[in-house]
Design an enzyme around this catalytic site. Structure first.
Site, short mmCIF file in Angstrom:
data_model
loop_
_atom_site.label_atom_id
_atom_site.label_comp_id
_atom_site.label_asym_id
_atom_site.label_seq_id
_atom_site.Cartn_x
_atom_site.Cartn_y
_atom_site.Cartn_z
N LYS A 33 48.82 -75.65 -31.70
CA LYS A 33 47.66 -76.54 -31.50
C LYS A 33 46.37 -75.73 -31.31
O LYS A 33 46.42 -74.54 -31.00
CB LYS A 33 47.91 -77.44 -30.30
CG LYS A 33 47.96 -76.68 -28.98
CD LYS A 33 48.45 -77.58 -27.83
CE LYS A 33 48.46 -76.78 -26.54
NZ LYS A 33 49.10 -77.49 -25.43
N ARG A 118 50.17 -87.57 -16.81
CA ARG A 118 49.10 -87.63 -17.80
C ARG A 118 49.56 -88.46 -18.98
O ARG A 118 49.11 -89.56 -19.19
CB ARG A 118 48.74 -86.22 -18.26
CG ARG A 118 48.02 -85.45 -17.20
CD ARG A 118 47.16 -84.37 -17.82
NE ARG A 118 46.12 -84.02 -16.89
CZ ARG A 118 45.62 -82.80 -16.75
NH1 ARG A 118 46.05 -81.82 -17.51
NH2 ARG A 118 44.68 -82.58 -15.88
N TYR A 250 16.76 -62.39 -24.33
CA TYR A 250 16.05 -63.53 -23.74
C TYR A 250 15.73 -63.29 -22.27
O TYR A 250 16.62 -62.93 -21.50
CB TYR A 250 16.89 -64.81 -23.86
CG TYR A 250 16.93 -65.37 -25.26
CD1 TYR A 250 15.81 -65.97 -25.82
CD2 TYR A 250 18.10 -65.28 -26.02
CE1 TYR A 250 15.85 -66.48 -27.11
CE2 TYR A 250 18.14 -65.80 -27.31
CZ TYR A 250 17.01 -66.39 -27.85
OH TYR A 250 17.04 -66.90 -29.12
#
Ligand SMILES: *Cc1c(COP(=O)(O)O)cnc(C)c1O
Length: 342
Positions: A33, A118, A250
């Site tokens: 997955k 779940r 930055y």
């Protein structure tokens, strides 16, 4: 161009290590997955197939379709699949609605909630769901659960396995009574499988260990035999010769302590490497060059002149710096970084 190298020898080493422990290669199923935990689903599927893996688990149909020709059984863990999906792609059943959406004769796997609360059906509804599955003319390929306590010490892990044993008993009884073939059983992921001295299930669903990591909170000697299989490499974009006091990036958060030559490399948080800012512990490349904060979306700077740097060959330390687990660092890696098998 930046790239991810997948070490096929280390992958084989990990699968050999797991097989040796579980004592039966046929029980080894892989979890591919989330782009194979960021490693590249097609690349890992190829290696897995060559190893002889026949059963895999993915998140959704899109992932399943990418690897449909490689495996005998591909189970989609979450949500339904379309009716035209190839027959070796199987949905997981979590609700009655999931059953209604399946076309007849599809192989399905029934997920039971055994304590993670779940996904899955309550175990009290087991026979009701099996009846529904059979009356819709679906084939029950598997009955499975997920023991979410594999990484923790304490009684929960064993209690949940006991719970699953009772479920298996009930399914065996129902299979005789109702006359359907006995489905396959599986409940363990990497840490659960590797902490168990005996595997009573038909399959173990191995994810993170195949990629070379474990995340358990106690010592498990076998984890020393697992080798991280991915390394991330960045290419130099350009270099700057700068005087002491120069600010970089930055907000100019990095300030040079001496005259230096710095180079930028083509990986940033947009590629999935977490953003390094001035408040985090120092992140270094695998050869020890500090990655200077703040990293940009597409690049970072290093005091280094090499053409390529290895950003990591093991994400454990990066995971620590970002207060997370290797899973999260790995699954963030952009699918647009080229993966190559070595
Ligand atoms: C992700 C997942 C696994 C694999 O877990 P690892 O800890 O990576 O081995 C197994 N089963 C299910 C249901 C999962 O969602």
């Amino acid at each position: 161009m930046s790239k991810i190298l997948i070490d096929s020898q280390k992958f084989k080493n990990n699968l050999d290590t797991i097989t040796y422990h579980i004592k039966d290669k046929n029980k080894l199923a892989l979890v591919l997955k989330d782009n194979a935990y960021g490693h590249g689903i097609e690349q890992i599927a190829l290696l897995a197939k060559d190893y002889g893996i026949k059963n895999v688990f993915v998140k959704n149909e899109l992932e399943a379709l990418k690897i449909a020709e490689f495996f005998e059984h591909i189970t989609v863990l979450y949500k339904n699949i379309s009716q035209q999906a190839p027959k070796n792609i199987h949905p997981s059943i979590n609700t009655l609605e999931d059953i209604q959406k399946c076309d007849a004769y599809r192989l399905v796997e029934l997920k039971i909630n055994i304590g993670m609360n779940r996904n899955g059906i309550p175990k009290e509804e087991l026979s009701f769901f099996i009846e529904k599955i059979l009356s819709k003319k679906l084939q029950l390929l598997g009955v499975f659960a997920h023991n979410g306590y594999g990484d923790e010490l304490g009684d929960d892990f064993d209690n949940i396995q006991k719970n699953f044993s009772e479920i298996k008993e009930e399914v065996r009884y129902l299979s005789k009574k109702m006359g359907f073939p006995l489905p396959r059983f599986h409940s363990l992921s990497s840490s659960g499988a590797l902490r168990s001295s005996k595997i009573d299930d038909d399959l173990v669903r191995i994810g993170i260990a195949a990629y070379g990591y474990l995340a358990q909170n106690f010592s498990l000697p076998i984890s020393n035999s697992l080798k991280p299989i991915a390394s991330l490499w960045a290419d130099k974009i350009c270099e700057q010769k700068l005087p002491k006091g120069s600010k970089i990036g930055y907000g100019g958060k990095s300030v040079l302590k001496e005259d230096s030559i710095i180079s930028t490399y083509d990986i940033g948080y947009g590629d999935g490497l977490f953003r390094v800012n001035e408040n985090k512990a120092e992140l270094k490349t695998s050869e020890g060059y500090p990655i200077l904060p703040i990293t940009s979306m597409d690049c970072f700077s290093c005091i280094c002149q090499k053409e390529k740097v290895c950003v990591f060959d093991d994400v454990s330390l990066i995971a620590k710096i970002f207060d997370t687990i290797p899973y999260e660092i790995l699954t963030h890696l952009s699918p647009f970084i080229q993966r190559s098998i070595i």
